[in-house]
Scaffold this active site. Structure first.
Site, PDB file in Angstrom:
ATOM      1  N   HIS A 304       0.858  -1.187   0.000  1.00 22.16           N
ATOM      2  CA  HIS A 304       0.000   0.000   0.000  1.00 22.16           C
ATOM      3  C   HIS A 304       0.892   1.234   0.000  1.00 22.16           C
ATOM      4  O   HIS A 304       1.948   1.246   0.630  1.00 22.16           O
ATOM      5  CB  HIS A 304      -0.894   0.022   1.263  1.00 22.16           C
ATOM      6  N   ASP A 362      -7.907  -5.395   0.064  1.00 22.33           N
ATOM      7  CA  ASP A 362      -8.362  -6.233  -1.057  1.00 22.33           C
ATOM      8  C   ASP A 362      -7.988  -7.690  -0.915  1.00 22.33           C
ATOM      9  O   ASP A 362      -8.416  -8.525  -1.701  1.00 22.33           O
ATOM     10  CB  ASP A 362      -7.761  -5.684  -2.360  1.00 22.33           C
TER      11      ASP A 362
HETATM   12  C1  SDX Z   1      -6.233   0.042  -2.796  1.00 21.75           C
HETATM   13  O1  SDX Z   1      -4.482   4.588  -2.027  1.00 21.75           O
HETATM   14  C2  SDX Z   1      -5.400   3.958  -1.369  1.00 21.75           C
HETATM   15  O2  SDX Z   1      -5.776   4.311  -0.284  1.00 21.75           O
HETATM   16  C3  SDX Z   1      -5.979   2.751  -2.128  1.00 21.75           C
HETATM   17  C4  SDX Z   1      -6.967   1.924  -1.324  1.00 21.75           C
HETATM   18  C5  SDX Z   1      -8.249   2.697  -1.048  1.00 21.75           C
HETATM   19  O3  SDX Z   1      -8.981   2.309  -0.135  1.00 21.75           O
HETATM   20  O4  SDX Z   1      -8.567   3.611  -1.863  1.00 21.75           O
HETATM   21  O5  SDX Z   1      -6.398   1.520  -0.088  1.00 21.75           O
HETATM   22  C6  SDX Z   1      -7.389   0.669  -2.090  1.00 21.75           C
HETATM   23  O6  SDX Z   1      -6.016   0.363  -3.941  1.00 21.75           O
HETATM   24  C7  SDX Z   1      -5.334  -0.899  -2.042  1.00 21.75           C
HETATM   25  C8  SDX Z   1      -4.096  -1.360  -2.897  1.00 21.75           C
HETATM   26  C9  SDX Z   1      -4.559  -2.496  -3.828  1.00 21.75           C
HETATM   27  N1  SDX Z   1      -3.521  -2.813  -4.804  1.00 21.75           N
HETATM   28  C10 SDX Z   1      -2.876  -4.018  -4.764  1.00 21.75           C
HETATM   29  O7  SDX Z   1      -3.038  -4.852  -3.868  1.00 21.75           O
HETATM   30  C11 SDX Z   1      -1.976  -4.266  -5.959  1.00 21.75           C
HETATM   31  C12 SDX Z   1      -0.618  -4.813  -5.462  1.00 21.75           C
HETATM   32  N2  SDX Z   1       0.036  -3.724  -4.731  1.00 21.75           N
HETATM   33  C13 SDX Z   1       1.022  -2.934  -5.471  1.00 21.75           C
HETATM   34  O8  SDX Z   1       0.694  -2.713  -6.815  1.00 21.75           O
HETATM   35  C14 SDX Z   1       1.503  -1.720  -4.673  1.00 21.75           C
HETATM   36  O9  SDX Z   1       1.768  -2.146  -3.407  1.00 21.75           O
HETATM   37  C15 SDX Z   1       0.619  -0.487  -4.589  1.00 21.75           C
HETATM   38  C16 SDX Z   1       0.215   0.015  -5.930  1.00 21.75           C
HETATM   39  C17 SDX Z   1      -0.597  -0.751  -3.776  1.00 21.75           C
HETATM   40  C18 SDX Z   1       1.449   0.596  -3.887  1.00 21.75           C
HETATM   41  O10 SDX Z   1       2.483   0.888  -4.716  1.00 21.75           O
HETATM   42  P1  SDX Z   1       3.545   2.073  -4.370  1.00 21.75           P
HETATM   43  O11 SDX Z   1       3.214   2.758  -3.121  1.00 21.75           O
HETATM   44  O12 SDX Z   1       3.715   2.899  -5.583  1.00 21.75           O
HETATM   45  O13 SDX Z   1       4.804   1.269  -4.030  1.00 21.75           O
HETATM   46  P2  SDX Z   1       5.817   0.770  -5.097  1.00 21.75           P
HETATM   47  O14 SDX Z   1       5.084   0.218  -6.274  1.00 21.75           O
HETATM   48  O15 SDX Z   1       6.835   1.829  -5.327  1.00 21.75           O
HETATM   49  O16 SDX Z   1       6.459  -0.475  -4.329  1.00 21.75           O
HETATM   50  C19 SDX Z   1       7.526  -0.276  -3.421  1.00 21.75           C
HETATM   51  C20 SDX Z   1       8.382  -1.520  -3.598  1.00 21.75           C
HETATM   52  C21 SDX Z   1       8.726  -1.813  -5.057  1.00 21.75           C
HETATM   53  O17 SDX Z   1       9.977  -2.485  -5.067  1.00 21.75           O
HETATM   54  P3  SDX Z   1      11.307  -1.565  -5.441  1.00 21.75           P
HETATM   55  O18 SDX Z   1      11.025  -0.927  -6.791  1.00 21.75           O
HETATM   56  O19 SDX Z   1      11.421  -0.554  -4.313  1.00 21.75           O
HETATM   57  O20 SDX Z   1      12.424  -2.570  -5.488  1.00 21.75           O
HETATM   58  O21 SDX Z   1       7.638  -2.678  -3.149  1.00 21.75           O
HETATM   59  C22 SDX Z   1       7.430  -3.581  -4.235  1.00 21.75           C
HETATM   60  C23 SDX Z   1       7.685  -2.806  -5.521  1.00 21.75           C
HETATM   61  O22 SDX Z   1       8.179  -3.685  -6.517  1.00 21.75           O
HETATM   62  N3  SDX Z   1       6.031  -3.997  -4.143  1.00 21.75           N
HETATM   63  C24 SDX Z   1       5.614  -5.245  -4.301  1.00 21.75           C
HETATM   64  C25 SDX Z   1       4.230  -5.195  -4.094  1.00 21.75           C
HETATM   65  N4  SDX Z   1       3.859  -3.933  -3.841  1.00 21.75           N
HETATM   66  C26 SDX Z   1       4.980  -3.189  -3.881  1.00 21.75           C
HETATM   67  N5  SDX Z   1       6.273  -6.400  -4.592  1.00 21.75           N
HETATM   68  C27 SDX Z   1       5.506  -7.514  -4.672  1.00 21.75           C
HETATM   69  N6  SDX Z   1       4.172  -7.555  -4.480  1.00 21.75           N
HETATM   70  C28 SDX Z   1       3.501  -6.412  -4.197  1.00 21.75           C
HETATM   71  N7  SDX Z   1       2.186  -6.435  -4.005  1.00 21.75           N
END
Ligand code: SDX
Length: 427
Positions: A304, A362
């Site tokens: 998140h 989720d």
């Molecule tokens: C919702 O914003 C809100 O409040 C949203 C929400 C709401 O109520 O409105 O809470 C609802 O959208 C919840 C989130 C649902 N999405 C997912 O579950 C999809 C999987 N999650 C990721 O796509 C990600 O965690 C996000 C999009 C939720 C957050 O992404 P960020 O904050 O942009 O973080 P990032 O992508 O920069 O990740 C940081 C690191 C990265 O690695 P590095 O580039 O630093 O090496 O963490 C890794 C990412 O690769 N990472 C993951 C991961 N999520 C982040 N690696 C594996 N699996 C994951 N799920």
């Protein structure tokens, strides 16, 4: 009032620092371009406060979520969804009389214009219900010209009530159309969630009995998804609304943004992922893929932008999943086994600990919604039904903000510098 100093181009610039009631301070840089000639640069808005708001507060490090100051676990435990809607819209919990009046007003806006049912027949039956929602909700503005003048507080409130009241009806119609069953009209003697379950699962051939445990679980799921600060879809609604667009069009824009798998689409993606994993034995392979920089796969339902601790909603959702499966006598749901084991493994894995990746709202919602009888393609539709009150409350707060102006970000330009046109014969 404290200030922040910026040394730039041999000059020192000072900017006001403002404090909220709780949470991080903000540095007001609204005059930065005028004073320095430079823009700030913050793709994804990881360090940007886009507005001032009093609706929802989240503390990512401590896993805190407050709606107008009330903790989400208390609201989910003791309140119903329309009570939370009232709180988000008006800022205070309603008295009994206020709640009864609000329930009465919402209930009497649940029907949609009969012409709207004709929209659905233009879609294929296998159209994704979110595509239908984008289209039909956007079309609401064609029916309610008497509540699109956003400068009129009365019209703003009517439009807000209409959107909160009609979203379950339209969502249920999208589901019925998808499964080829006749539409079911709302019933004024049912509560919000019970009415929604009735419109989705009742058929003309027999009496539909509301299961109070499932209706309560549905209310709680709506409460957990009601609002969440300035997330992607809420920011979309605010930006669309900042131009003066009517609220129905703005909510349709929010639905479109929520659909993405990185946002509201994650509940559908998380369940599909659990189904792809299939059994506990396959979990290590998927964990390895999630950690592999060359593999775009991510663990859906994990991570998140704000919560770098457990998402407080996920805990309540997990409890609700067990309640619903228990009530339905589903003893050994393989997906729940995979989800529990996946969570256990991920929370002890160095990669997830270092990147502070925890289950989000989720992760468990899909298991619950599947047990309630919804197809995966309806999961984000339910998220949109619940989030409509958050979008509407945030939109209303923005419109009523005397400082409100159209949102218009700038850019760092890295394209071609000026050059002359070359006739095609000379290219
Ligand atoms: C919702 O914003 C809100 O409040 C949203 C929400 C709401 O109520 O409105 O809470 C609802 O959208 C919840 C989130 C649902 N999405 C997912 O579950 C999809 C999987 N999650 C990721 O796509 C990600 O965690 C996000 C999009 C939720 C957050 O992404 P960020 O904050 O942009 O973080 P990032 O992508 O920069 O990740 C940081 C690191 C990265 O690695 P590095 O580039 O630093 O090496 O963490 C890794 C990412 O690769 N990472 C993951 C991961 N999520 C982040 N690696 C594996 N699996 C994951 N799920």
């Amino acid at each position: 009032m404290t200030t922040a100093k910026l040394e730039f181009a041999d000059k020192t610039h000072e900017y006001k620092v403002r404090s909220g009631t709780i949470g991080p301070d903000v540095i007001d840089i609204s005059s930065l371009y005028a004073t320095t000639g430079a823009f700030t640069y913050d793709p994804g808005f990881t360090s940007t406060a886009s507005c001032e708001s009093g609706i929802t507060f989240i503390d990512g490090d401590n896993g805190i979520l407050l709606h107008r100051g009330y903790p989400i676990d208390q609201l989910a435990e003791h309140g119903d969804f329309l009570e939370v809607c009232y709180l988000l819209l008006y800022g205070e919990l309603p008295t009994k009389a206020q709640k009864d009046d609000f329930d009465y007003r919402i209930t009497r806006h649940t029907m949609v214009h009969e012409q709207m049912s004709k929209f659905f027949s233009g879609f294929r039956r296998d159209a994704h219900p979110m595509a239908v929602m984008c289209g039909v909700v956007g079309a609401l503005s064609a029916f309610y010209h008497d509540s699109t003048d956003i400068s009129d507080p009365h019209q703003r409130m009517i439009a807000s009530m209409r959107l909160i009241a009609k979203m379950p009806t339209i969502a249920a119609m999208a589901y019925k159309y998808h499964v080829g069953q006749p539409f079911v009209y709302p019933k004024n003697d049912l509560g919000y969630a019970a009415n929604f379950l009735h419109m989705c699962f009742a058929v003309p051939c027999e009496e539909y009995k509301i299961n109070p445990v499932l209706a309560r679980a549905m209310e709680r799921i709506f409460i957990l998804h009601a609002d969440h600060e300035q997330n992607a879809s809420t920011s979309t609604v605010r930006l669309a609304g900042s131009s003066g667009a009517n609220p129905f069009a703005c909510i349709a824009a929010g639905i479109a943004s929520l659909w993405g798998p990185a946002h509201g689409g994650a509940n559908e993606a998380a369940l599909n992922m659990l189904s792809d994993i299939g059994t506990v034995e396959h979990i290590p392979e998927f964990i390895a893929r999630a950690k592999d920089k060359n593999d775009p796969f991510r663990l859906m339902g994990f991570g998140h932008r704000v919560y770098k601790n457990y998402d407080p909603r996920a805990k309540i959702m997990q409890k609700t999943a067990h309640e619903v499966l228990g009530e339905l006598g589903i003893k050994d749901d393989p997906m729940l086994d995979v989800a529990m084991e996946l969570e256990k493994i991920a929370l002890t894995d160095e990669y997830f600990i270092e990147k502070k990746l925890y289950p989000n709202v989720d992760f468990y919602s899909g298991i619950t919604l599947k047990a309630l009888g919804f197809p995966t393609s309806m999961f984000t539709v339910l998220f949109a039904v619940a989030r409509t009150v958050g979008w509407v409350a945030q939109w209303k707060e923005m419109i009523e903000d005397p400082q409100q102006k159209i949102g218009r970000p700038r850019q760092l330009y890295t394209g071609a510098t000026e050059r002359d046109y070359v006739p095609i014969a000379k290219r």
